[in-house]
Design a protein around this motif. Structure first.
Motif, PDB file in Angstrom:
ATOM      1  N   HIS A  85       1.153  -0.553   0.081  1.00 61.06           N
ATOM      2  CA  HIS A  85      -0.236  -0.499  -0.233  1.00 61.06           C
ATOM      3  C   HIS A  85       0.839   1.200  -0.208  1.00 61.06           C
ATOM      4  CE1 HIS A  85      -3.419   2.572   0.975  1.00 61.06           C
ATOM      5  NE2 HIS A  85      -2.133   3.551   1.569  1.00 61.06           N
ATOM      6  N   ASP A  86       2.283   1.678   0.762  1.00 63.44           N
ATOM      7  CA  ASP A  86       2.672   2.226   1.117  1.00 63.44           C
ATOM      8  C   ASP A  86       3.302   2.488   0.129  1.00 63.44           C
ATOM      9  OD1 ASP A  86       1.764   3.099   3.451  1.00 63.44           O
ATOM     10  OD2 ASP A  86       3.048   2.298   5.070  1.00 63.44           O
ATOM     11  N   ALA A  87       4.231   1.438  -0.603  1.00 63.35           N
ATOM     12  CA  ALA A  87       4.907   1.546  -1.924  1.00 63.35           C
ATOM     13  C   ALA A  87       3.869   2.177  -3.502  1.00 63.35           C
ATOM     14  CB  ALA A  87       5.450   0.246  -2.416  1.00 63.35           C
ATOM     15  N   LEU A  88       2.810   1.797  -3.521  1.00 68.87           N
ATOM     16  CA  LEU A  88       1.899   2.212  -4.195  1.00 68.87           C
ATOM     17  C   LEU A  88       1.356   3.430  -3.912  1.00 68.87           C
ATOM     18  CD1 LEU A  88      -0.153  -0.753  -4.811  1.00 68.87           C
ATOM     19  CD2 LEU A  88       0.999  -0.394  -6.689  1.00 68.87           C
ATOM     20  N   LYS A  89       1.399   4.037  -2.726  1.00 69.63           N
ATOM     21  CA  LYS A  89       0.818   5.189  -2.756  1.00 69.63           C
ATOM     22  C   LYS A  89       2.167   6.475  -3.239  1.00 69.63           C
ATOM     23  CE  LYS A  89      -1.327   7.853   1.413  1.00 69.63           C
ATOM     24  NZ  LYS A  89      -1.339   7.243   2.452  1.00 69.63           N
ATOM     25  N   LEU A  90       2.685   5.850  -3.546  1.00 70.98           N
ATOM     26  CA  LEU A  90       4.149   6.465  -3.915  1.00 70.98           C
ATOM     27  C   LEU A  90       3.735   7.016  -5.534  1.00 70.98           C
ATOM     28  CD1 LEU A  90       7.268   4.930  -2.562  1.00 70.98           C
ATOM     29  CD2 LEU A  90       6.644   6.864  -1.694  1.00 70.98           C
ATOM     30  N   HIS A  91       2.846   6.608  -6.396  1.00 70.15           N
ATOM     31  CA  HIS A  91       3.004   6.649  -7.633  1.00 70.15           C
ATOM     32  C   HIS A  91       1.759   8.000  -7.771  1.00 70.15           C
ATOM     33  CE1 HIS A  91       5.498   3.849  -9.893  1.00 70.15           C
ATOM     34  NE2 HIS A  91       5.651   2.895  -8.378  1.00 70.15           N
ATOM     35  N   ALA A  92       1.902   8.227  -9.358  1.00 72.30           N
ATOM     36  CA  ALA A  92       0.365   9.077  -8.739  1.00 72.30           C
ATOM     37  C   ALA A  92       0.322   8.763  -9.949  1.00 72.30           C
ATOM     38  CB  ALA A  92       1.074  10.910  -9.296  1.00 72.30           C
ATOM     39  N   CYS A  93       0.715   7.969 -11.055  1.00 73.72           N
ATOM     40  CA  CYS A  93      -0.189   6.991 -12.332  1.00 73.72           C
ATOM     41  C   CYS A  93      -1.439   6.177 -12.063  1.00 73.72           C
ATOM     42  CB  CYS A  93       0.909   6.645 -13.125  1.00 73.72           C
ATOM     43  SG  CYS A  93       1.255   4.930 -11.667  1.00 73.72           S
ATOM     44  N   PRO A  94      -1.957   6.468 -12.411  1.00 75.63           N
ATOM     45  CA  PRO A  94      -3.383   5.139 -12.462  1.00 75.63           C
ATOM     46  C   PRO A  94      -2.418   3.879 -12.091  1.00 75.63           C
ATOM     47  CG  PRO A  94      -3.586   5.667 -15.307  1.00 75.63           C
ATOM     48  CD  PRO A  94      -2.565   6.166 -14.402  1.00 75.63           C
ATOM     49  N   ILE A  95      -3.938   3.327 -10.935  1.00 70.19           N
ATOM     50  CA  ILE A  95      -3.382   1.875 -10.742  1.00 70.19           C
ATOM     51  C   ILE A  95      -4.683   0.802 -10.822  1.00 70.19           C
ATOM     52  CG2 ILE A  95      -2.956   0.575  -8.384  1.00 70.19           C
ATOM     53  CD1 ILE A  95      -0.956   3.590  -7.623  1.00 70.19           C
ATOM     54  N   ILE A  96      -4.628  -0.281 -11.494  1.00 68.78           N
ATOM     55  CA  ILE A  96      -5.763  -0.531 -11.515  1.00 68.78           C
ATOM     56  C   ILE A  96      -5.035  -2.450 -10.841  1.00 68.78           C
ATOM     57  CG2 ILE A  96      -7.205  -1.907 -13.122  1.00 68.78           C
ATOM     58  CD1 ILE A  96      -7.234   1.402 -13.910  1.00 68.78           C
ATOM     59  N   GLU A  97      -6.310  -2.167  -9.739  1.00 67.88           N
ATOM     60  CA  GLU A  97      -6.611  -3.996  -8.930  1.00 67.88           C
ATOM     61  C   GLU A  97      -7.078  -4.719  -9.640  1.00 67.88           C
ATOM     62  OE1 GLU A  97      -8.158  -3.391  -5.159  1.00 67.88           O
ATOM     63  OE2 GLU A  97      -8.094  -5.577  -4.848  1.00 67.88           O
ATOM     64  N   VAL A  98      -6.221  -5.751 -10.531  1.00 68.14           N
ATOM     65  CA  VAL A  98      -6.985  -7.621 -10.548  1.00 68.14           C
ATOM     66  C   VAL A  98      -6.991  -8.500  -9.550  1.00 68.14           C
ATOM     67  CG1 VAL A  98      -6.538  -8.576 -12.418  1.00 68.14           C
ATOM     68  CG2 VAL A  98      -6.297  -5.930 -13.143  1.00 68.14           C
ATOM     69  N   HIS A  99      -8.284  -9.497 -10.062  1.00 65.85           N
ATOM     70  CA  HIS A  99      -7.971 -10.792  -9.002  1.00 65.85           C
ATOM     71  C   HIS A  99      -9.063 -11.392 -10.056  1.00 65.85           C
ATOM     72  CE1 HIS A  99      -6.667  -9.271  -5.835  1.00 65.85           C
ATOM     73  NE2 HIS A  99      -7.862  -7.752  -5.754  1.00 65.85           N
ATOM     74  N   LEU A 100      -8.214 -12.510  -9.994  1.00 64.90           N
ATOM     75  CA  LEU A 100      -9.267 -13.679 -11.527  1.00 64.90           C
ATOM     76  C   LEU A 100     -10.890 -13.736 -10.448  1.00 64.90           C
ATOM     77  CD1 LEU A 100      -5.784 -16.025 -11.507  1.00 64.90           C
ATOM     78  CD2 LEU A 100      -7.294 -13.879 -13.289  1.00 64.90           C
ATOM     79  N   SER A 101     -10.470 -14.720  -9.303  1.00 68.37           N
ATOM     80  CA  SER A 101     -11.713 -14.393  -8.577  1.00 68.37           C
ATOM     81  C   SER A 101     -12.369 -13.239  -8.223  1.00 68.37           C
ATOM     82  CB  SER A 101     -11.467 -15.855  -7.486  1.00 68.37           C
ATOM     83  OG  SER A 101     -11.015 -14.984  -6.398  1.00 68.37           O
ATOM     84  N   ASP A 102     -13.612 -13.219  -6.961  1.00 65.95           N
ATOM     85  CA  ASP A 102     -14.011 -12.432  -6.516  1.00 65.95           C
ATOM     86  C   ASP A 102     -13.569 -12.516  -5.752  1.00 65.95           C
ATOM     87  OD1 ASP A 102     -15.389 -10.242  -5.212  1.00 65.95           O
ATOM     88  OD2 ASP A 102     -17.033 -10.796  -6.749  1.00 65.95           O
ATOM     89  N   PRO A 103     -13.017 -12.275  -4.548  1.00 64.58           N
ATOM     90  CA  PRO A 103     -12.716 -12.104  -3.080  1.00 64.58           C
ATOM     91  C   PRO A 103     -13.509 -12.342  -2.271  1.00 64.58           C
ATOM     92  CG  PRO A 103     -10.507 -10.647  -3.846  1.00 64.58           C
ATOM     93  CD  PRO A 103     -11.733 -11.249  -5.009  1.00 64.58           C
ATOM     94  N   GLU A 104     -14.861 -10.437  -2.693  1.00 72.06           N
ATOM     95  CA  GLU A 104     -16.029 -10.514  -1.306  1.00 72.06           C
ATOM     96  C   GLU A 104     -16.393 -11.220  -1.433  1.00 72.06           C
ATOM     97  OE1 GLU A 104     -17.100  -6.926  -1.948  1.00 72.06           O
ATOM     98  OE2 GLU A 104     -15.213  -5.996  -2.228  1.00 72.06           O
TER      99      GLU A 104
END
Ligand code: CA2
Length: 142
Positions: A85-104
């Protein structure tokens, strides 16, 4: 345009176990799918997988200023990793989260994602097709 595609722990085992949850495609098949989609849009992809949290963090840091978007399936680290989370927060570019299944729709421990608060979109439950869809989103928004 350059897109970093990161895959977390155990995703190198795709196609070998639990096809009812994750499908029959291997991670190599998914990489091929991503390369095909990227080439249509003249985008360059860097497709990686690691079973090590710190290695993923390092790759995210090294990508700073060098990528136009990040696609991440952090695997089980999705539900545990403040470091990602902290590392990704350094980026200003778009971030897309992908999962094969639906974790929810699965066990309760999969319901929390440390990636989602930083993601422009979360694509889940559509198997390997989520990856090319994520590439399309980054291409359209960049
Ligand atoms: O649905 C997804 O893409 C996940 O990110 C996959 C992770 C899981 O921990 C997340 O909750 C949801 C697990 C990947 C494990 O992949 C395997 C593939 C074949 C055999 C065993 C594990």
């Amino acid at each position: 345009m350059k897109i970093l595609i990161l895959n977390g722990p155990n995703l190198n085992m795709l196609g070998q176990r639990e096809p009812e949850i994750y499908g029959t495609q291997t991670l190599g098949d998914i990489e091929t799918l991503c390369r095909e989609t990227a080439s249509i849009h003249h985008a360059d992809i860097d497709f990686r997988q690691s079973n090590h949290e710190g290695e993923l963090v390092t790759w995210i840091q090294e990508a700073l200023g060098h990528v136009d978007g990040i696609i991440i399936n952090a695997g089980a680290y999705t539900h545990t990793s403040v470091a990602l989370h902290d590392a990704l927060k350094l980026h200003a570019c778009p971030i897309i989260e992908v999962h094969l299944s639906d974790p929810e729709t699965r066990e309760e421990f999969r319901h929390l994602s440390y990636i989602s608060p930083l993601a422009q979109e979360v694509i889940k439950g559509i198997g390997a097709a989520g990856y090319p869809q994520a590439i399309e989103i980054i291409v359209k928004t960049s």
